[in-house]
Design an enzyme around this catalytic site. Structure first.
Site, PDB file in Angstrom:
ATOM      1  N   SER A 229      39.515  32.903  52.377  1.00  0.00           N
ATOM      2  CA  SER A 229      39.777  31.668  52.038  1.00  0.00           C
ATOM      3  C   SER A 229      39.528  30.552  53.628  1.00  0.00           C
ATOM      4  CB  SER A 229      41.430  31.582  51.477  1.00  0.00           C
ATOM      5  OG  SER A 229      41.534  30.379  50.636  1.00  0.00           O
ATOM      6  N   ASP A 456      36.843  31.005  40.863  1.00  0.00           N
ATOM      7  CA  ASP A 456      37.727  30.844  42.112  1.00  0.00           C
ATOM      8  C   ASP A 456      38.156  29.231  41.810  1.00  0.00           C
ATOM      9  OD1 ASP A 456      39.141  30.427  44.501  1.00  0.00           O
ATOM     10  OD2 ASP A 456      37.969  32.138  45.295  1.00  0.00           O
ATOM     11  N   HIS A 484      41.240  33.865  43.145  1.00  0.00           N
ATOM     12  CA  HIS A 484      40.874  33.538  44.432  1.00  0.00           C
ATOM     13  C   HIS A 484      40.622  34.504  45.170  1.00  0.00           C
ATOM     14  CE1 HIS A 484      40.594  30.815  47.873  1.00  0.00           C
ATOM     15  NE2 HIS A 484      41.751  31.400  48.234  1.00  0.00           N
TER      16      HIS A 484
END
Length: 515
Positions: A229, A456, A484
């Site tokens: 991320s 995502d 995610h």
């Protein structure tokens, strides 16, 4: 709903579920300048000035579960003044278990900005990463400056944060817009009051430079790294600053550093809409779906109507806080990070529609990292501090948000208004942004694996495509699925490709796609 632009990996599901998106670059100098001026011991400053940091020895002590060790590393508070004050950073590791020859250290970061890498290592990466990887690498984490155990940014008391999370983030008139702006100003003022000295020094560029000190202190010639991320932006920034020291880097759930804050927020709004549509499509096939059993479009209409009803009349939760539209939206968003949370979300929505807001409030609390005693981790505070330093604000005043509402509502009829107004958060930040959107090419770096998930919510797939295209040595690995990030989330195809790269240095085939 507070969309503080937080990105986090979902490897721990809702235990580490995050918020929304981060910014891009940051630091006291442009990353390009830092890279071109770098020296063998760490960047812009003269070698002699940084040498004490690069030569320090860490003193390890047992901590947490058996096998884990912790230490404290020092770094300059201000890299432009390396002879000035220092900052203490929390470091943890779990040594390679064998069998097989040790390959060095593998640094991990779960995202955020604001996620505790040390906590992630101890709760997941150090015990949950594939055994062959843990056998050959010392698993290592450092909480970035301003985060968790590394001189954390603080902003509000628990009660103040409770009030902040309940402010209406879809204002219906000028008075409500004024109250929202006032809450954002109060948040920023609290950060300046409690953490003003560190706020100018928590950029992603500075955190990346800290990682290079850690690399040297650990005795590694090159950095091996898995960032998820926001951690992908941190890793890409490292490769830009120190291309000759970037080893095997995995950037999972990637960000596109070339995009300005407004576009990042809009893209992510679209990403959460895509994720919700995937949830809704599944929900209407389930007998317990509280949003009907007809179509995803009908489910969207029902959820939007439910939010509007909560805006008018919050429901009870069994405690002093009631479930209004903002907290309910946050709870729904939290469950979008991992499809494994969909059954929990169905149950929580059903309960809330029946007058019990406690289950949906619990999802929102997990998102904010609110403890049972009413205290909060510093996740939200560090998140804002890094974001607002890394990129100029998406909007600078309520009038600008009003003009941008159509594009956000087009991106998501359900979440668009809230995401647009949340994008105002950095407008009142006390420390001016030092970064700007830019392409990261990292010419000269070893091959880098960029991972993107097609549905995502927090890091839309096109961001991974964008970063892989920008990086001079980038290779894109695609996971066709929900949730995610992708590594360690159940795809043998993804895990095998990344494990092979980490252990053998062999890249996934070009245009590799996993399901």
């Amino acid at each position: 709903m507070d969309t503080r632009r937080l990105l986090r990996t979902s490897a721990l599901a809702l235990a580490t579920a995050g918020l929304l998106i981060s910014g891009c670059s940051g630091g006291s100098s442009s990353p390009g300048a830092s890279a071109s001026a770098s020296t063998k011991d760490g960047g812009l400053a003269p070698a002699s000035a940084l040498q004490p940091y690069y030569a320090q020895e860490l003193k390890w002590r047992p901590c947490g579960a058996p096998g884990f060790e912790c230490s404290t590393m020092k770094a300059p508070l201000d890299y432009d003044k390396p002879d000035g004050k220092s900052i203490k950073l929390a470091v943890a590791r779990k040594k390679a278990t064998g069998p097989g020859k040790r390959l060095g250290s593998l640094l991990v970061n779960p995202g955020g900005p604001g996620g505790s890498a040390v906590g992630y290592l101890q709760a997941y990466a150090g015990i949950g990463y594939p055994a062959p990887v843990r056998a050959r690498y010392d698993m290592v984490a450092v909480d970035p400056r301003g985060v968790a155990r590394s001189e954390p940014v603080e902003c509000l008391t628990g009660k103040e944060m409770d009030a902040y999370t309940q402010v209406d983030q879809t204002p219906d008139d000028a008075a409500e817009a004024t109250r929202l702006a006032a809450s954002l100003k109060n948040f920023a003022a609290g950060c300046e009051k409690r953490s003003g000295a560190i706020l100018p020094h928590v950029s992603t560029v500075e955190a990346a430079r800290d990682m290079d000190i850690l690399r040297a202190v650990l005795g590694d010639e090159k950095l091996t790294y898995v960032g998820a991320s926001y951690g992908t932006f941190l890793g890409a920034t490292y490769a830009e600053l120190f291309p000759d020291r970037a080893g095997r880097l995995v950037l999972d759930g990637a960000m596109d550093p070339s995009l300005p804050s407004r576009q990042l927020n809009r893209d992510q709004t679209e990403g959460f809409e895509t994720a919700f549509q995937s949830f809704a499509t599944d929900c209407v096939t389930q007998t317990d779906c509280p949003l009907g059993t007809e179509s995803a479009a009908d489910a969207s209409t029902r959820l939007k109507a439910f939010f509007a009803a909560l805006d008018a009349k919050p429901v009870e939760t069994g405690e002093s806080r009631k479930l209004g539209e903002s907290l309910a939206t946050t709870g729904v968003i939290a469950a979008m990070y991992d499809e494994g949370a969909w059954p929990q979300l169905r149950e929580a929505l059903a309960a809330a529609m029946d007058g019990d807001g406690a289950p949906l409030l619990a999802l929102a609390d997990s998102y904010y990292e609110r403890e049972g005693d009413g205290s909060y981790a510093n996740l939200m505070y560090a998140n804002a501090a890094v974001n607002c330093l890394d990129l100029p604000p998406a909007f600078t005043a309520p009038a600008a948000v009003q003009s941008g509402l159509p594009e956000f509502e087009k991106a998501s009829p359900v979440f668009g208004r809230g995401f647009a107004w949340a994008s105002l958060n950095c407008a009142y930040w006390p420390t001016p942004a030092t970064g700007a959107p830019h392409r990261i090419e990292a010419k000269g770096a070893d091959p880098i694996v960029v991972v993107g998930t097609t549905r995502d919510p927090a890091t839309p797939y096109k961001w991974a495509q964008g970063l892989a295209e920008q990086l001079d040595s980038g290779t894109l690995l695609t996971y066709e699925g929900d949730g995610h990030t992708a590594y360690g989330r159940g795809s043998d195809c993804v895990d095998t490709a990344i494990n092979t790269y980490l252990l053998e240095g062999t890249l996934p085939p070009k245009d590799k796609r996993c399901r």
